[in-house]
Design a protein around this motif. Structure first.
Motif, PDB file in Angstrom:
ATOM      1  N   THR A 272       0.703  -1.190   0.070  1.00 14.23           N
ATOM      2  CA  THR A 272       0.145   0.043   0.015  1.00 14.23           C
ATOM      3  C   THR A 272       0.771   1.179  -0.013  1.00 14.23           C
ATOM      4  O   THR A 272       2.011   1.381   0.764  1.00 14.23           O
ATOM      5  CB  THR A 272      -0.882   0.167   1.287  1.00 14.23           C
ATOM      6  OG1 THR A 272      -1.809  -1.090   1.215  1.00 14.23           O
ATOM      7  CG2 THR A 272      -1.713   1.329   1.349  1.00 14.23           C
ATOM      8  N   PRO A 273       0.750   2.121  -1.066  1.00 15.40           N
ATOM      9  CA  PRO A 273       1.530   3.435  -0.919  1.00 15.40           C
ATOM     10  C   PRO A 273       1.224   3.986   0.272  1.00 15.40           C
ATOM     11  O   PRO A 273       0.087   4.161   0.827  1.00 15.40           O
ATOM     12  CB  PRO A 273       1.055   4.205  -2.225  1.00 15.40           C
ATOM     13  CG  PRO A 273       0.368   3.271  -3.042  1.00 15.40           C
ATOM     14  CD  PRO A 273       0.043   2.112  -2.112  1.00 15.40           C
ATOM     15  N   PRO A 274       2.456   4.422   0.943  1.00 18.27           N
ATOM     16  CA  PRO A 274       2.235   5.365   2.128  1.00 18.27           C
ATOM     17  C   PRO A 274       1.224   6.482   2.172  1.00 18.27           C
ATOM     18  O   PRO A 274       0.292   6.509   3.342  1.00 18.27           O
ATOM     19  CB  PRO A 274       3.794   6.274   2.276  1.00 18.27           C
ATOM     20  CG  PRO A 274       4.480   5.344   1.673  1.00 18.27           C
ATOM     21  CD  PRO A 274       3.713   4.716   0.408  1.00 18.27           C
ATOM     22  N   GLU A 275       0.892   7.059   1.011  1.00 19.52           N
ATOM     23  CA  GLU A 275      -0.044   8.249   1.048  1.00 19.52           C
ATOM     24  C   GLU A 275      -1.538   7.741   1.224  1.00 19.52           C
ATOM     25  O   GLU A 275      -2.524   8.360   1.506  1.00 19.52           O
ATOM     26  CB  GLU A 275      -0.056   9.025  -0.251  1.00 19.52           C
ATOM     27  CG  GLU A 275       0.023   8.466  -1.222  1.00 19.52           C
ATOM     28  CD  GLU A 275       1.109   7.813  -1.958  1.00 19.52           C
ATOM     29  OE1 GLU A 275       1.245   7.323  -3.122  1.00 19.52           O
ATOM     30  OE2 GLU A 275       2.135   7.573  -1.331  1.00 19.52           O
ATOM     31  N   ASN A 276      -1.746   6.316   0.923  1.00 19.48           N
ATOM     32  CA  ASN A 276      -2.884   5.457   0.889  1.00 19.48           C
ATOM     33  C   ASN A 276      -3.185   5.237   2.390  1.00 19.48           C
ATOM     34  O   ASN A 276      -4.538   4.511   2.469  1.00 19.48           O
ATOM     35  CB  ASN A 276      -3.090   4.695  -0.188  1.00 19.48           C
ATOM     36  CG  ASN A 276      -3.155   5.325  -1.558  1.00 19.48           C
ATOM     37  OD1 ASN A 276      -3.293   6.380  -1.786  1.00 19.48           O
ATOM     38  ND2 ASN A 276      -2.861   4.495  -2.610  1.00 19.48           N
ATOM     39  N   ILE A 277      -2.586   4.960   3.086  1.00 20.33           N
ATOM     40  CA  ILE A 277      -2.629   4.307   4.405  1.00 20.33           C
ATOM     41  C   ILE A 277      -3.734   4.623   5.202  1.00 20.33           C
ATOM     42  O   ILE A 277      -4.552   3.851   5.940  1.00 20.33           O
ATOM     43  CB  ILE A 277      -1.252   4.153   5.441  1.00 20.33           C
ATOM     44  CG1 ILE A 277      -0.290   3.096   4.403  1.00 20.33           C
ATOM     45  CG2 ILE A 277      -1.672   3.697   6.659  1.00 20.33           C
ATOM     46  CD1 ILE A 277       1.134   3.063   5.032  1.00 20.33           C
ATOM     47  N   GLY A 278      -3.660   6.161   5.379  1.00 12.12           N
ATOM     48  CA  GLY A 278      -4.976   6.700   5.977  1.00 12.12           C
ATOM     49  C   GLY A 278      -6.170   6.657   5.494  1.00 12.12           C
ATOM     50  O   GLY A 278      -7.242   7.076   5.943  1.00 12.12           O
ATOM     51  N   SER A 279      -6.323   6.204   4.221  1.00 13.12           N
ATOM     52  CA  SER A 279      -7.623   6.212   3.417  1.00 13.12           C
ATOM     53  C   SER A 279      -8.711   5.395   3.970  1.00 13.12           C
ATOM     54  O   SER A 279      -8.634   4.391   4.668  1.00 13.12           O
ATOM     55  CB  SER A 279      -7.356   5.953   1.780  1.00 13.12           C
ATOM     56  OG  SER A 279      -7.413   4.531   1.729  1.00 13.12           O
ATOM     57  N   THR A 280      -9.911   5.757   3.943  1.00 16.65           N
ATOM     58  CA  THR A 280     -11.062   5.159   4.314  1.00 16.65           C
ATOM     59  C   THR A 280     -11.177   3.717   3.845  1.00 16.65           C
ATOM     60  O   THR A 280     -11.318   2.722   4.557  1.00 16.65           O
ATOM     61  CB  THR A 280     -12.412   5.726   4.006  1.00 16.65           C
ATOM     62  OG1 THR A 280     -12.524   6.977   4.402  1.00 16.65           O
ATOM     63  CG2 THR A 280     -13.947   4.977   4.458  1.00 16.65           C
ATOM     64  N   GLN A 281     -10.947   3.528   2.663  1.00 11.57           N
ATOM     65  CA  GLN A 281     -11.079   1.971   1.907  1.00 11.57           C
ATOM     66  C   GLN A 281      -9.877   1.066   2.446  1.00 11.57           C
ATOM     67  O   GLN A 281     -10.075  -0.072   2.923  1.00 11.57           O
ATOM     68  CB  GLN A 281     -10.539   2.243   0.344  1.00 11.57           C
ATOM     69  CG  GLN A 281     -10.726   0.782  -0.379  1.00 11.57           C
ATOM     70  CD  GLN A 281     -11.976   0.310  -0.101  1.00 11.57           C
ATOM     71  OE1 GLN A 281     -13.056   0.859  -0.341  1.00 11.57           O
ATOM     72  NE2 GLN A 281     -12.056  -1.006   0.250  1.00 11.57           N
ATOM     73  N   ILE A 282      -8.757   1.698   2.571  1.00 15.18           N
ATOM     74  CA  ILE A 282      -7.709   1.100   3.372  1.00 15.18           C
ATOM     75  C   ILE A 282      -7.852   0.704   4.783  1.00 15.18           C
ATOM     76  O   ILE A 282      -7.715  -0.612   5.481  1.00 15.18           O
ATOM     77  CB  ILE A 282      -6.234   1.598   3.249  1.00 15.18           C
ATOM     78  CG1 ILE A 282      -5.769   1.614   1.543  1.00 15.18           C
ATOM     79  CG2 ILE A 282      -5.234   0.790   3.959  1.00 15.18           C
ATOM     80  CD1 ILE A 282      -5.523   0.272   1.202  1.00 15.18           C
TER      81      ILE A 282
END
Length: 667
Positions: free
Chosen positions: A301-311
C-alpha cells in the motif's frame, strides 16, 4: 458353422466376450477393412512427424496481462519465426510491428489502418507476410492437424494459401489475396490468421500450479485456461485453497478472503466472482471499531493511501477474517489429530491479559493485543456473529456460478501431478523424511507415500468437491483437502508449518521461519531425483522433474537447473511481488522436437504499451538439452497412445478377415 468355429477359436486364444464387444464398438467407427487400413496408415504417418512444442509455465498468481502476452507471443517463438522468414529482408521496426500485430490483431489493426495512406497496399503486403509466418509455423504438422487449428470462417482460404508457392500458382495466390481485400474482409482475415499462428506455436500448455492469489486477475487467467485447446494443470497450494473454498470448507474460505485482503485484491472476489463481502465489512467495522489493525494493512500500500477510508476498512476486514480463519482451522486440527498439526493451535497459547503467546517454550510479546471476538476460556469458539458470517460466506462460495465453473476446470484439466513425455510435473514436492526416504503419511487409516500419496490426495479432493452438497459424507476428505494448503507433508506446500499467525502478530524472525521439507535440500542431488522419477515409473536416464512453487533467486546467482539437469525449477517471478527476489519476470520452459530451452523473461509493463509502442517481453533463451536426433511423435506420450490404437485396429482387421466381426460398410 465356420463362423462359430472361428469365434470359439478366438475365445480360446486369450480372447473373450469383452474383446468381441470392444471390437464391435470399434467397428462402429471404422466400419470396413478400408476404413481401418486408412486409419492405420494415418496413425503410422503421424508417429513419424516431429513432436509438437510444449510450453511450461508456473506461478502465474493472477498476473493476467503478463500471462496473456506470453501465450500470444508463444514465449518469444512468434518473433523467432519472423526472424527466420525475414532475417535480412525486413527492418527491425517492421518486424516489431508485425509481431505485435500477430499478438494483438484487433487492437493493433485499429491503430495501423488509421495511419495508412494506401491501405490496400498495406493489406496486400501484410497478408503475404502473415501467410509466410503461418506457413513456417505449420510446417511440421499434418494437414489434418493444421486444418483443425484453422478458424472456420477462413479455413478453405488459409488451406489454399499455405501451399508452397510456385510460378504456376502465383497468379492464383495473388487473386485470393486481392479478393480478400476487395470484399472488405482483410481485417477479419488478419485477426484469424494471427490467432492461427499463435495456436500453431504452442501445441501443449502445461501450467505447473498457483494460478490464484497475489495478482489481481486470476479469474481472467482461468477464463483463458478454460477455453484453451490443449492444457493441463498441476495444482498448487494457492489453487487448492480456492478449490477447497469452492467445496464449502469454511477455513479455506476464510484463507482465500484473507489472502485477497492481504494483497488488496478483494475486487477479484467482489467484482469478478460476485462474492458478497458486505456482511464481512459490516461485522469488521463493528467488532474492530477503534482498532487501527496496523499489522493488517494490505501489502504494497503506498504510504499516502494508508490513512484512506478504503484501506482502513480493508485492514479491519483483513484482521476479522484472519481471526475467524484461525478459529476454523483450529476446529479441523482438533478433530483430526492424525494430521499432527497441534503446533498450529496458538489461540489457546495466548495470555490475553499480558499480551503474550508461548511458542516452543518461549514467551513472546504480541505486536497486536486486541482480540475482541475471542473468549480466552474457549478461544476456538466462533461468536454468534462470526458463525452467521461464516455461513453467509460459505453459501456465496458454494453457489457462485463463475467460481464453480473455474474450479470444475481445475478438476477436469488438473491433478496433483502429471507424467507426460518423460517429464514429471508437480508444483511443490514429493514429501521426504529426514533421511531422504519417501515420507509415509497415514490418510484415513492407510499409509501412503510417493506416487500413491499424490494419487490418494487427488482422489480425496475429487470426492470432497463432488460431494460438496453433502459435507457429512466426506468430513475426513474435507479435512485433508484443507491440509493440502498448509500441512507439513502436503506435496503442494512442502514446509513444516505455515507461519500465518507468527507473521501477523510477532516481530521475531526466528518464529516466522518456515522450514522446508527435506525434498528441497535434496533436489540438487541427482540420485534423489532419479529415485523419485523411478517411483513414478519414469526412466531417470531420459526424464526430468519440473517444479514451480519456490522462486529462483536469479539475481543472487541461483540456477533453475538442478541435479545435473534432472530437475528444473521454473518459478521465475511472473508474480510481481516476487520480482525483487528473482530479479527477472518469469520463465517458460519450451520442449520442442530438438531440445529443451529455458526462456527467461523481462518484466511486462502493460498490454497498452505493447500495442502503442510495440514493446515486447524480451526473452533470453538458453539451451538446456539438445537431442542427438529429432524427437518424433512416436517417441512421446501421444505416440504410446497411437501405438495402442494401431494395435486395436490391427485386431479389428484380423477379426474382419476371419469373419468374427461383421463388416458394416462396403466402402
Amino acid at each position: 458353422m465356420n463362423l462359430n468355429y472361428q469365434k470359439d477359436e478366438l475365445l480360446q486364444s486369450n480372447s473373450s466376450e469383452d474383446e468381441l464387444k470392444f471390437l464391435n464398438l470399434l467397428a462402429e467407427k471404422f466400419p470396413s477393412v478400408q476404413a481401418a487400413c486408412t486409419e492405420i496408415i494415418n496413425l503410422e504417418s503421424i508417429m513419424n512427424l516431429p513432436k509438437g512444442t510444449e510450453h511450461f509455465l508456473t506461478d502465474i498468481h493472477g498476473e493476467y496481462e503478463t500471462f496473456n502476452h506470453v501465450l500470444r507471443n508463444a514465449s518469444g517463438m512468434v518473433r523467432k519465426k519472423i526472424d527466420v522468414v525475414y532475417a535480412n529482408t525486413m527492418l527491425e521496426k517492421e518486424k516489431n510491428q508485425l509481431a505485435i500485430l500477430i499478438y494483438y490483431p484487433e487492437e493493433k489493426l485499429k491503430l495501423i489502418t488509421n495511419e495508412q495512406e494506401d491501405l490496400n497496399q498495406w493489406f496486400s503486403i501484410t497478408l503475404r507476410r502473415l501467410i509466410e509466418v503461418a506457413r513456417v509455423s505449420a510446417d511440421k504438422y499434418t494437414q489434418s492437424k493444421v486444418r483443425k487449428a484453422m478458424p472456420s470462417d477462413f479455413a478453405y482460404v488459409i488451406d489454399e494459401l499455405l501451399n508452397e508457392p510456385n510460378a504456376k500458382k502465383e497468379k492464383y495466390f495473388d487473386c485470393i489475396i486481392q479478393s480478400i481485400i476487395d470484399v472488405d474482409r482483410a481485417n477479419q482475415f488478419i485477426v484469424a490468421i494471427s490467432k492461427f499462428i499463435q495456436r500453431l506455436l504452442i501445441d501443449r500448455l502445461h501450467i505447473i500450479g498457483d494460478i490464484y492469489d497475489r495478482g489481481p486477475f486470476a479469474d481472467k487467467v482461468m477464463d483463458v485456461i478454460q477455453d484453451h485447446y490443449s492444457v493441463d494443470i498441476q495444482w498448487g497450494n494457492h489453487d487448492i485453497v480456492w478449490m477447497a473454498a469452492a467445496t464449502g470448507i469454511r477455513a479455506s474460505i476464510a484463507a482465500v478472503i484473507r489472502l485477497s485482503a492481504r494483497y488488496n485484491n478483494l475486487d477479484t472476489l467482489e467484482d469478478a466472482y460476485g462474492i458478497n463481502l458486505m456482511p464481512l465489512a459490516t461485522f469488521a467495522m463493528k467488532a474492530y471499531e477503534g482498532d487501527p489493525c496496523e499489522a493488517f494493512i494490505p501489502k504494497n500500500t503506498p504510504p499516502e493511501n494508508i490513512g484512506s477510508t478504503q484501506i482502513k476498512l480493508t485492514s479491519k476486514m483483513h484482521k476479522a477474517i484472519m481471526v475467524i480463519e484461525m478459529k476454523l482451522a483450529g476446529e479441523i486440527i482438533r478433530r483430526s489429530p492424525e494430521m499432527e498439526m497441534e503446533d498450529r493451535l496458538l489461540l489457546d497459547k495466548i495470555n490475553y491479559e499480558k499480551g503474550t503467546v508461548t511458542i516452543d517454550g518461549r514467551e513472546l510479546e504480541l505486536n497486536d493485543k486486541s482480540f475482541p471476538t475471542i473468549d480466552p476460556k474457549n478461544p476456538y469458539q466462533l461468536t454468534k456473529e462470526e458463525t452467521e458470517l461464516a455461513e453467509k460466506l460459505r453459501y456465496s462460495f458454494l453457489y457462485c456460478e463463475k467460481l464453480q465453473r473455474h474450479i470444475k476446470t481445475l478438476f477436469s484439466k488438473g491433478s496433483t501431478y502429471l507424467s507426460y513425455n518423460s517429464n514429471l510435473l508437480f508444483h511443490g514436492c514429493i514429501p521426504l523424511d529426514e533421511k531422504g526416504n519417501l515420507k509415509d503419511l497415514t490418510l484415513q487409516g492407510e499409509n501412503y507415500k510417493g506416487k500413491a500419496l499424490c494419487d490418494q490426495f487427488d482422489l480425496i479432493c475429487r470426492r470432497a468437491y463432488f460431494n460438496r452438497e453433502h459435507p457429512e459424507r466426506t468430513s475426513k476428505d474435507r479435512a485433508y483437502m484443507w491440509y493440502l494448503w498448509s500441512g507439513a507433508y502436503s506435496p503442494l506446500f512442502g514446509k513444516k508449518k505455515m507461519a500465518t499467525f507468527e507473521r501477523y502478530f510477532l516481530d521475531d524472525k526466528e518464529v516466522q521461519r518456515e522450514e522446508s521439507n527435506m525434498y528441497y535440500k535434496l533436489r540438487d542431488d541427482s540420485a534423489s531425483c532419479c529415485r523419485i522419477l523411478e517411483e513414478f515409473g519414469l526412466d531417470p536416464e531420459v526424464s526430468h522433474i519440473i517444479n514451480g512453487h519456490v522462486p529462483v533467486k536469479v539475481g543472487k546467482g541461483e540456477s533453475p537447473v538442478k541435479a545435473d539437469g534432472k530437475l528444473f525449477v521454473i518459478d521465475g517471478g511472473m508474480s510481481k511481488p516476487y520480482q525483487k527476489v528473482t530479479g527477472i519476470a518469469g520463465y517458460t520452459l519450451i520442449y520442442d522436437s530438438y531440445s529443451l530451452i529455458l526462456a527467461e523473461h523481462t518484466s511486462f509493463e502493460s498490454k497498452r504499451r505493447a500495442i502503442l509502442d510495440e514493446v515486447d517481453i524480451v526473452s533470453t533463451r538458453s539451451m538446456i538439452e539438445h537431442a542427438t536426433k529429432r524427437i518424433h511423435v512416436g517417441d512421446t506420450h501421444i505416440g504410446a497412445n497411437l501405438r495402442q490404437q494401431i494395435q486395436d485396429l490391427n485386431r479389428l482387421l484380423d477379426a474382419y478377415r476371419k469373419g468374427i466381426v461383421k463388416i458394416k460398410s462396403v466402402g
